[in-house]
Design a protein around this motif. Structure first.
Motif, PDB file in Angstrom:
ATOM      1  N   PHE A   3       0.861  -1.174   0.000  1.00  0.00           N
ATOM      2  CA  PHE A   3       0.000   0.000   0.000  1.00  0.00           C
ATOM      3  C   PHE A   3       0.901   1.228   0.000  1.00  0.00           C
ATOM      4  CE2 PHE A   3      -3.429   2.804   1.380  1.00  0.00           C
ATOM      5  CZ  PHE A   3      -4.498   2.273   0.661  1.00  0.00           C
ATOM      6  N   THR A   4       0.889   1.963  -1.080  1.00  0.00           N
ATOM      7  CA  THR A   4       1.834   3.050  -1.283  1.00  0.00           C
ATOM      8  C   THR A   4       1.418   4.327  -0.556  1.00  0.00           C
ATOM      9  OG1 THR A   4       0.692   3.856  -3.248  1.00  0.00           O
ATOM     10  CG2 THR A   4       2.388   2.158  -3.586  1.00  0.00           C
ATOM     11  N   GLU A   5       2.372   5.216  -0.455  1.00  0.00           N
ATOM     12  CA  GLU A   5       2.121   6.533   0.131  1.00  0.00           C
ATOM     13  C   GLU A   5       1.047   7.278  -0.670  1.00  0.00           C
ATOM     14  OE1 GLU A   5       4.641  10.589   1.220  1.00  0.00           O
ATOM     15  OE2 GLU A   5       5.712   8.749   0.698  1.00  0.00           O
ATOM     16  N   VAL A  75      -4.143   3.625   6.533  1.00  0.00           N
ATOM     17  CA  VAL A  75      -2.976   4.099   7.293  1.00  0.00           C
ATOM     18  C   VAL A  75      -2.201   2.898   7.842  1.00  0.00           C
ATOM     19  CG1 VAL A  75      -2.251   5.385   9.354  1.00  0.00           C
ATOM     20  CG2 VAL A  75      -4.019   6.330   7.839  1.00  0.00           C
ATOM     21  N   GLN A  76      -2.923   1.936   8.392  1.00  0.00           N
ATOM     22  CA  GLN A  76      -2.279   0.752   8.950  1.00  0.00           C
ATOM     23  C   GLN A  76      -1.592  -0.074   7.857  1.00  0.00           C
ATOM     24  OE1 GLN A  76      -4.729  -2.284  10.973  1.00  0.00           O
ATOM     25  NE2 GLN A  76      -3.564  -1.805  12.816  1.00  0.00           N
ATOM     26  N   LEU A  77      -2.229  -0.183   6.704  1.00  0.00           N
ATOM     27  CA  LEU A  77      -1.618  -0.914   5.588  1.00  0.00           C
ATOM     28  C   LEU A  77      -0.306  -0.269   5.165  1.00  0.00           C
ATOM     29  CD1 LEU A  77      -4.642  -1.758   3.277  1.00  0.00           C
ATOM     30  CD2 LEU A  77      -2.984  -3.388   4.195  1.00  0.00           C
ATOM     31  N   ARG A  78      -0.310   1.034   5.087  1.00  0.00           N
ATOM     32  CA  ARG A  78       0.897   1.758   4.674  1.00  0.00           C
ATOM     33  C   ARG A  78       2.008   1.573   5.708  1.00  0.00           C
ATOM     34  NH1 ARG A  78       4.932   3.442   2.261  1.00  0.00           N
ATOM     35  NH2 ARG A  78       5.509   5.618   2.291  1.00  0.00           N
ATOM     36  N   ALA A  79       1.633   1.612   6.983  1.00  0.00           N
ATOM     37  CA  ALA A  79       2.621   1.534   8.063  1.00  0.00           C
ATOM     38  C   ALA A  79       3.154   0.119   8.289  1.00  0.00           C
ATOM     39  CB  ALA A  79       2.021   2.078   9.363  1.00  0.00           C
ATOM     40  N   THR A  80       2.250  -0.877   8.225  1.00  0.00           N
ATOM     41  CA  THR A  80       2.649  -2.231   8.624  1.00  0.00           C
ATOM     42  C   THR A  80       2.435  -3.304   7.564  1.00  0.00           C
ATOM     43  OG1 THR A  80       0.497  -2.843   9.552  1.00  0.00           O
ATOM     44  CG2 THR A  80       2.048  -1.689  11.021  1.00  0.00           C
ATOM     45  N   ASN A 128     -10.179   4.822  -6.590  1.00  0.00           N
ATOM     46  CA  ASN A 128     -11.093   3.706  -6.355  1.00  0.00           C
ATOM     47  C   ASN A 128     -10.330   2.475  -5.861  1.00  0.00           C
ATOM     48  OD1 ASN A 128     -14.023   2.689  -6.954  1.00  0.00           O
ATOM     49  ND2 ASN A 128     -12.682   1.128  -7.810  1.00  0.00           N
ATOM     50  N   THR A 129      -9.210   2.189  -6.513  1.00  0.00           N
ATOM     51  CA  THR A 129      -8.396   1.029  -6.141  1.00  0.00           C
ATOM     52  C   THR A 129      -7.855   1.168  -4.716  1.00  0.00           C
ATOM     53  OG1 THR A 129      -7.810   0.592  -8.441  1.00  0.00           O
ATOM     54  CG2 THR A 129      -6.330  -0.315  -6.752  1.00  0.00           C
ATOM     55  N   ALA A 130      -7.437   2.357  -4.356  1.00  0.00           N
ATOM     56  CA  ALA A 130      -6.912   2.579  -2.997  1.00  0.00           C
ATOM     57  C   ALA A 130      -7.984   2.266  -1.949  1.00  0.00           C
ATOM     58  CB  ALA A 130      -6.417   4.015  -2.851  1.00  0.00           C
ATOM     59  N   TRP A 131      -9.198   2.790  -2.150  1.00  0.00           N
ATOM     60  CA  TRP A 131     -10.290   2.499  -1.211  1.00  0.00           C
ATOM     61  C   TRP A 131     -10.654   1.026  -1.229  1.00  0.00           C
ATOM     62  CZ3 TRP A 131     -12.858   5.096   2.583  1.00  0.00           C
ATOM     63  CH2 TRP A 131     -12.577   6.453   2.718  1.00  0.00           C
ATOM     64  N   GLU A 132     -10.652   0.434  -2.415  1.00  0.00           N
ATOM     65  CA  GLU A 132     -11.010  -0.975  -2.544  1.00  0.00           C
ATOM     66  C   GLU A 132     -10.037  -1.871  -1.780  1.00  0.00           C
ATOM     67  OE1 GLU A 132     -12.526  -3.915  -6.082  1.00  0.00           O
ATOM     68  OE2 GLU A 132     -11.243  -2.223  -6.626  1.00  0.00           O
ATOM     69  N   ILE A 133      -8.763  -1.619  -1.927  1.00  0.00           N
ATOM     70  CA  ILE A 133      -7.756  -2.417  -1.224  1.00  0.00           C
ATOM     71  C   ILE A 133      -7.906  -2.233   0.288  1.00  0.00           C
ATOM     72  CG2 ILE A 133      -5.274  -2.652  -0.753  1.00  0.00           C
ATOM     73  CD1 ILE A 133      -4.833  -1.918  -3.757  1.00  0.00           C
ATOM     74  N   ALA A 134      -8.021  -0.999   0.736  1.00  0.00           N
ATOM     75  CA  ALA A 134      -8.155  -0.739   2.173  1.00  0.00           C
ATOM     76  C   ALA A 134      -9.412  -1.419   2.725  1.00  0.00           C
ATOM     77  CB  ALA A 134      -8.189   0.762   2.448  1.00  0.00           C
ATOM     78  N   TYR A 135     -10.522  -1.325   2.003  1.00  0.00           N
ATOM     79  CA  TYR A 135     -11.765  -1.960   2.458  1.00  0.00           C
ATOM     80  C   TYR A 135     -11.606  -3.475   2.493  1.00  0.00           C
ATOM     81  CZ  TYR A 135     -16.441  -3.681   2.955  1.00  0.00           C
ATOM     82  OH  TYR A 135     -17.524  -4.375   3.423  1.00  0.00           O
TER      83      TYR A 135
END
Length: 153
Positions: A3-5, A75-80, A128-135
């Motif tokens: 998960f990128t910045e 945020v958690q995906l990006r961090a960990t 859309n992809t960013a929200w989809e991955i996080a969800y």
């Protein structure tokens, strides 16, 4: 790739757009859910006695919580690199309400359509992809919490 910045930035910035019209986007979110799954109305205490979806403090609070959890997942995906809830109140509530896999699909569709509306001209496939991955990662973590809850209950 992880998960990128940039993905985290896209989720955060569109989250802010969502919050700018919390009443309107909350109604939109639950309207989409109930169009796809009318029986889900009984799963939300604040919708049970409403003939139609309308703005209320409970509706706004719950919508904000759902979108905030996805934002926190980003945020958690990006961090960990993962989203970890463990057995929490979230897991217990999902057990109590009888949430199953098809419910997650409906909520995801409603969430993505709502974010598209909230983002306006800033909407893109990348957002859309960013929200989809996080969800999706949050949903996996909630499902794990539900399984843990069933073990401990």
């Amino acid at each position: 790739m992880g998960f990128t910045e940039k993905r985290e930035f896209l989720v955060n910035s569109s989250w802010e757009s969502f919050k700018q019209n919390l009443p309107g986007y909350s109604v939109l979110f639950y309207t989409i859910i109930l169009e796809k799954a009318p029986a889900a109305k009984g799963m939300f205490s604040f919708l049970k006695n409403m003939p139609e979806v309308k703005d209320s403090p409970q509706l706004q609070a719950h919508a904000e919580k759902v979108f905030q959890m996805v934002r926190d997942a980003a945020v958690q995906l990006r961090a960990t690199g993962e989203v970890v809830l463990g057995y929490t109140k979230v897991g217990a509530i999902h057990i109590q309400r009888g949430v199953v896999d098809p419910h997650f699909v409906v909520v995801k569709e409603a969430l993505l359509k709502t974010i598209k509306e909230a983002s306006g001209d800033n909407w893109s496939e990348e957002l859309n992809t960013a929200w989809e991955i996080a969800y999706d990662e949050l949903a996996i973590s909630i499902k794990k919490a539900v399984k843990l809850g069933m073990i401990y209950c």
